[in-house]
Structure formats: C-alpha cells, structure tokens
Design a protein around this motif. Structure first.
Motif, PDB file in Angstrom:
ATOM      1  N   ASP A  68       0.827  -1.210   0.000  1.00 29.41           N
ATOM      2  CA  ASP A  68       0.000   0.000   0.000  1.00 29.41           C
ATOM      3  C   ASP A  68       0.863   1.262   0.000  1.00 29.41           C
ATOM      4  OD1 ASP A  68      -2.207  -1.550   0.013  1.00 29.41           O
ATOM      5  OD2 ASP A  68      -2.870  -1.076   2.042  1.00 29.41           O
ATOM      6  N   LYS A  69       2.096   1.140   0.487  1.00 30.93           N
ATOM      7  CA  LYS A  69       3.004   2.289   0.518  1.00 30.93           C
ATOM      8  C   LYS A  69       3.239   2.830  -0.888  1.00 30.93           C
ATOM      9  CE  LYS A  69       7.273   1.343   1.456  1.00 30.93           C
ATOM     10  NZ  LYS A  69       8.470   0.983   2.280  1.00 30.93           N
ATOM     11  N   TYR A  70       3.376   1.918  -1.872  1.00 35.72           N
ATOM     12  CA  TYR A  70       3.621   2.352  -3.248  1.00 35.72           C
ATOM     13  C   TYR A  70       2.357   2.963  -3.861  1.00 35.72           C
ATOM     14  CZ  TYR A  70       7.791  -0.475  -2.581  1.00 35.72           C
ATOM     15  OH  TYR A  70       8.964  -0.989  -2.097  1.00 35.72           O
ATOM     16  N   LEU A  71       1.217   2.477  -3.436  1.00 32.84           N
ATOM     17  CA  LEU A  71      -0.045   3.088  -3.871  1.00 32.84           C
ATOM     18  C   LEU A  71      -0.131   4.515  -3.365  1.00 32.84           C
ATOM     19  CD1 LEU A  71      -2.472   0.117  -3.130  1.00 32.84           C
ATOM     20  CD2 LEU A  71      -1.844   0.950  -5.394  1.00 32.84           C
ATOM     21  N   ASP A  72       0.302   4.728  -2.108  1.00 29.74           N
ATOM     22  CA  ASP A  72       0.268   6.070  -1.513  1.00 29.74           C
ATOM     23  C   ASP A  72       1.250   7.004  -2.215  1.00 29.74           C
ATOM     24  OD1 ASP A  72      -1.652   5.269   0.305  1.00 29.74           O
ATOM     25  OD2 ASP A  72      -0.211   4.819   1.894  1.00 29.74           O
ATOM     26  N   ILE A  73       2.444   6.484  -2.547  1.00 26.43           N
ATOM     27  CA  ILE A  73       3.440   7.291  -3.260  1.00 26.43           C
ATOM     28  C   ILE A  73       2.886   7.717  -4.620  1.00 26.43           C
ATOM     29  CG2 ILE A  73       5.704   7.263  -4.385  1.00 26.43           C
ATOM     30  CD1 ILE A  73       6.617   5.298  -2.192  1.00 26.43           C
ATOM     31  N   ALA A  74       2.342   6.747  -5.354  1.00 24.70           N
ATOM     32  CA  ALA A  74       1.787   7.031  -6.676  1.00 24.70           C
ATOM     33  C   ALA A  74       0.650   8.038  -6.586  1.00 24.70           C
ATOM     34  CB  ALA A  74       1.300   5.742  -7.332  1.00 24.70           C
ATOM     35  N   SER A  75      -0.169   7.890  -5.557  1.00 31.23           N
ATOM     36  CA  SER A  75      -1.304   8.804  -5.373  1.00 31.23           C
ATOM     37  C   SER A  75      -0.831  10.232  -5.145  1.00 31.23           C
ATOM     38  CB  SER A  75      -2.153   8.337  -4.187  1.00 31.23           C
ATOM     39  OG  SER A  75      -3.224   9.228  -3.977  1.00 31.23           O
ATOM     40  N   GLU A  76       0.215  10.400  -4.312  1.00 27.90           N
ATOM     41  CA  GLU A  76       0.713  11.746  -4.031  1.00 27.90           C
ATOM     42  C   GLU A  76       1.346  12.368  -5.273  1.00 27.90           C
ATOM     43  OE1 GLU A  76       3.550  13.977  -0.709  1.00 27.90           O
ATOM     44  OE2 GLU A  76       2.564  12.067  -0.217  1.00 27.90           O
ATOM     45  N   ILE A  77       2.092  11.560  -6.025  1.00 30.06           N
ATOM     46  CA  ILE A  77       2.692  12.063  -7.272  1.00 30.06           C
ATOM     47  C   ILE A  77       1.601  12.431  -8.276  1.00 30.06           C
ATOM     48  CG2 ILE A  77       4.091  11.427  -9.287  1.00 30.06           C
ATOM     49  CD1 ILE A  77       5.747   9.656  -7.397  1.00 30.06           C
ATOM     50  N   TYR A  78       0.591  11.588  -8.366  1.00 29.34           N
ATOM     51  CA  TYR A  78      -0.525  11.819  -9.284  1.00 29.34           C
ATOM     52  C   TYR A  78      -1.206  13.157  -8.982  1.00 29.34           C
ATOM     53  CZ  TYR A  78      -4.936  10.909 -11.781  1.00 29.34           C
ATOM     54  OH  TYR A  78      -6.031  10.994 -12.608  1.00 29.34           O
ATOM     55  N   GLU A  79      -1.509  13.386  -7.703  1.00 29.97           N
ATOM     56  CA  GLU A  79      -2.206  14.618  -7.312  1.00 29.97           C
ATOM     57  C   GLU A  79      -1.327  15.838  -7.539  1.00 29.97           C
ATOM     58  OE1 GLU A  79      -5.318  14.898  -6.660  1.00 29.97           O
ATOM     59  OE2 GLU A  79      -5.612  12.738  -6.779  1.00 29.97           O
ATOM     60  N   TYR A  80      -0.028  15.713  -7.266  1.00 28.26           N
ATOM     61  CA  TYR A  80       0.889  16.832  -7.489  1.00 28.26           C
ATOM     62  C   TYR A  80       0.964  17.159  -8.984  1.00 28.26           C
ATOM     63  CZ  TYR A  80       5.132  19.662  -7.539  1.00 28.26           C
ATOM     64  OH  TYR A  80       6.029  20.683  -7.728  1.00 28.26           O
ATOM     65  N   ALA A  81       1.101  16.118  -9.800  1.00 31.74           N
ATOM     66  CA  ALA A  81       1.168  16.310 -11.256  1.00 31.74           C
ATOM     67  C   ALA A  81      -0.110  16.954 -11.778  1.00 31.74           C
ATOM     68  CB  ALA A  81       1.421  14.971 -11.945  1.00 31.74           C
ATOM     69  N   ARG A  82      -1.243  16.499 -11.267  1.00 31.48           N
ATOM     70  CA  ARG A  82      -2.525  17.036 -11.724  1.00 31.48           C
ATOM     71  C   ARG A  82      -2.650  18.527 -11.422  1.00 31.48           C
ATOM     72  NH1 ARG A  82      -8.226  14.381  -9.905  1.00 31.48           N
ATOM     73  NH2 ARG A  82      -7.686  15.410  -7.958  1.00 31.48           N
ATOM     74  N   SER A  83      -2.020  18.974 -10.319  1.00 34.53           N
ATOM     75  CA  SER A  83      -2.093  20.389  -9.940  1.00 34.53           C
ATOM     76  C   SER A  83      -1.151  21.258 -10.772  1.00 34.53           C
ATOM     77  CB  SER A  83      -1.760  20.557  -8.457  1.00 34.53           C
ATOM     78  OG  SER A  83      -0.379  20.330  -8.210  1.00 34.53           O
ATOM     79  N   LYS A  84      -0.181  20.624 -11.450  1.00 32.64           N
ATOM     80  CA  LYS A  84       0.835  21.385 -12.172  1.00 32.64           C
ATOM     81  C   LYS A  84       0.674  21.369 -13.689  1.00 32.64           C
ATOM     82  CE  LYS A  84       3.293  22.631  -8.576  1.00 32.64           C
ATOM     83  NZ  LYS A  84       3.479  24.067  -8.226  1.00 32.64           N
ATOM     84  N   LEU A  85      -0.016  20.364 -14.211  1.00 30.38           N
ATOM     85  CA  LEU A  85      -0.097  20.203 -15.662  1.00 30.38           C
ATOM     86  C   LEU A  85      -1.392  20.786 -16.235  1.00 30.38           C
ATOM     87  CD1 LEU A  85       1.289  16.573 -15.888  1.00 30.38           C
ATOM     88  CD2 LEU A  85       2.454  18.658 -16.613  1.00 30.38           C
ATOM     89  N   PRO A  86      -1.328  21.353 -17.434  1.00 29.48           N
ATOM     90  CA  PRO A  86      -2.520  21.961 -18.037  1.00 29.48           C
ATOM     91  C   PRO A  86      -3.458  20.955 -18.684  1.00 29.48           C
ATOM     92  CG  PRO A  86      -0.648  22.227 -19.493  1.00 29.48           C
ATOM     93  CD  PRO A  86      -0.119  21.575 -18.242  1.00 29.48           C
ATOM     94  N   TYR A  87      -3.011  19.711 -18.879  1.00 31.96           N
ATOM     95  CA  TYR A  87      -3.832  18.712 -19.541  1.00 31.96           C
ATOM     96  C   TYR A  87      -4.337  17.664 -18.556  1.00 31.96           C
ATOM     97  CZ  TYR A  87       0.806  16.461 -19.657  1.00 31.96           C
ATOM     98  OH  TYR A  87       2.040  15.961 -19.333  1.00 31.96           O
ATOM     99  N   LYS A  88      -5.412  16.992 -18.946  1.00 29.25           N
ATOM    100  CA  LYS A  88      -6.026  15.966 -18.108  1.00 29.25           C
ATOM    101  C   LYS A  88      -5.185  14.700 -18.128  1.00 29.25           C
ATOM    102  CE  LYS A  88     -10.461  13.602 -17.341  1.00 29.25           C
ATOM    103  NZ  LYS A  88      -9.902  12.250 -17.162  1.00 29.25           N
ATOM    104  N   LEU A  89      -4.952  14.130 -16.961  1.00 26.19           N
ATOM    105  CA  LEU A  89      -4.170  12.910 -16.866  1.00 26.19           C
ATOM    106  C   LEU A  89      -5.061  11.692 -17.045  1.00 26.19           C
ATOM    107  CD1 LEU A  89      -1.944  13.878 -13.793  1.00 26.19           C
ATOM    108  CD2 LEU A  89      -1.231  13.733 -16.185  1.00 26.19           C
ATOM    109  N   ASN A  90      -4.550  10.705 -17.787  1.00 26.35           N
ATOM    110  CA  ASN A  90      -5.267   9.449 -17.956  1.00 26.35           C
ATOM    111  C   ASN A  90      -5.322   8.711 -16.630  1.00 26.35           C
ATOM    112  OD1 ASN A  90      -5.509   6.469 -18.608  1.00 26.35           O
ATOM    113  ND2 ASN A  90      -5.749   7.353 -20.652  1.00 26.35           N
ATOM    114  N   ASP A  91      -6.480   8.131 -16.290  1.00 23.37           N
ATOM    115  CA  ASP A  91      -6.633   7.446 -15.013  1.00 23.37           C
ATOM    116  C   ASP A  91      -5.662   6.279 -14.845  1.00 23.37           C
ATOM    117  OD1 ASP A  91      -8.643   9.065 -14.025  1.00 23.37           O
ATOM    118  OD2 ASP A  91     -10.228   7.927 -14.984  1.00 23.37           O
TER     119      ASP A  91
END
Length: 283
Positions: A68-91
C-alpha cells in the motif's frame, strides 16, 4: 455501489451505472468488507473504468502483490502532477506509476541502476514534466528513505507525457520524443545554428511538433484546408523554411512512412520561419 472484487483494503472492483466494470480507490474503502456488500461513494477518492479483461487481470495481479506504501506514493505524485499540468491525466497513470515505482525501488535495493537514454531530451523538451519527476524523487525519498537519480525523474516524466497520449502505451511517448528531437536537429543542421530554447517561438514550435508527432502516431488524418495558391505563396515567401520542411518531410517518409499534407507543410514552414527568423536577427 456493490463490491465485485476486493483487491486490497483500499481498492475494489465494482460496476458503474452504465454497466461498466471499474476500479475505485479510497483509504480503508474495503476494510472488513466482502463481495456483494456496498461501499460509500463519499469515501471514493479515485476511479477509472477497466477497458478490457486483460487490463483487469494485470491490475488485479499488481495490486495484490504491491505494498500500500507504493499506492500512496503514486497517489501523491498523481495529485501533485494534476495540480501542475494543463492537460487531463489518464486514469491509468495511477496504476502505471505504482507499478513503475515498485519495480524501480526493488531494482535499487538489489543494486541495479538503469540509465534512461532519453534523459537529455526529456529534460529539454518536457520541462514541466521533468520538474514534476524531480519533485517525485523527493516524495519517494520521504516514504522510503531511498534517493533516486535524475534517470528515474525522466522515467516518471515519460509516464506523464504518455498519460496525455494513450493510457499505458509508453512506446508512443518514447517515439514522440525521438521524432521531436530528430526534427529539431534537422532544423539546426539546415540553418547551421542553435535555437533559442527560452523564446516563445521555440516553445510554440515545440508544442506544434509534439502534437504533430502524436497525431501521426495515432494515425489521425487532418482535413485539408489550405488551397494550392496559399501553399505556393508560403513556399515562395518563406523559401528557406520551406526547404527545411521538405527535408523533414523526406526524413519522416523514409523512416516512418509518414506523407505530409499541404496543411502540414504550410504549418511546419511557418513555425520554422518564426523560430529561425528571430534567431537570425539576434545573431
């Protein structure tokens, strides 16, 4: 929503209102729950539809064997990327990042370090994505105590670039980067000059090349809008840029079997003229 399958305490497979199988995620979402029981929609943090059985099976295998630790890492990176990028990220990016990080950390612990051969190009052409990749290294270090190098930042950046292309097809992201790099090199050699990478015209040219490459890799046809008269006007007015565009067209046809349309040639010529004309004046 009813649970079809429990993958772990935080991830379950269910069915949406359209009858499509989908994965939903949320901290403690499936804790002490079984197949057939319901989950509270307000506890769902992320979700995506499973496109096919093969994806469903790969996801099942990944999440059952990943901390689950890697799921949490990926989730935090995903949310950070989503806040910085102008395009929609694929799920699917959430899953791709989890898999990549888990494998990368396993390799690091075993003393195996892989070099990213596209590090220079990724850092140069996908600056925002690469900066997110660098920040991701800090997130990973906070969770694991392991500090990875820039090669891993570049790999994460490629996943972000790929997310705006077509889900899990990482090969396409690599091809786009290669096409952009080789096209820019043709322009540099043709004009025997370096380009001002900080100029707005360079950024516009870079953006055009990326989407130009994406469209051809996806085999998307663009409707012809430019008539012969205008085409010939551009050819005459911007002769040096048009000759450069012809070199690019020859390269693409020879190496990728892409035949450029009149529209492609006109837009490419105009972008080449803009990015090189200003450079010429400065020199």
């Amino acid at each position: 929503m009813k649970i079809n399958k429990v993958l772990n305490n935080n991830v379950v497979v269910t069915t949406n209102q359209h009858g499509q199988e989908m994965v939903v995620m949320g901290k403690g979402l499936a804790f002490q729950k079984k197949v057939g029981q319901t989950i509270e929609e307000e506890n769902i943090e992320k979700h995506f539809v499973l496109q096919d059985t093969d994806t469903s099976e790969k996801l099942n295998q990944l999440l059952q064997n990943t901390s689950d630790k890697y799921l949490d890492i990926a989730s935090e990176i995903y949310e950070y990327a989503r806040s910085k990028l102008p395009y929609k990220l694929n799920d699917y990016l959430y899953i791709a990042l989890t898999d990549h990080i888990s494998f990368a950390i396993t390799r690091m612990k075993e003393g195996i370090q892989l070099k990213n051969t596209l590090l220079f190009e990724i850092r140069k052409y996908y600056k925002t994505e690469f900066e997110i990749g660098l920040h991701s290294l800090t997130i990973i270090e906070e969770y694991t105590g392991i500090r990875m190098d820039e090669d891993e930042a570049a790999s994460i950046a490629l996943h972000l670039v790929n997310s705006q292309l077509s889900g899990e097809n990482m090969e396409m992201a690599v091809q786009v980067t290669e096409v952009v790099n080789k096209t820019l090199n043709i322009v540099k050699y043709h004009y025997k000059t370096e380009l001002d990478e900080n100029s707005i015209n360079y950024e516009r040219f870079l953006t055009h090349l990326r989407f130009f490459a994406i469209r051809y890799l996806r085999k998307e046809q663009m409707e012809e809008t430019i008539d012969t008269f205008f085409y010939e006007q551009v050819q005459s007015k911007y002769s040096p840029a048009f000759k450069c565009a012809e070199k690019i067209a020859t390269f693409l046809e020879k190496n990728y079997q892409w035949v450029l349309s009149k529209d492609d040639m006109v837009y490419l010529t105009i972008h080449i003229h803009r990015v090189t004309y200003r450079q010429k004046k400065m020199n």
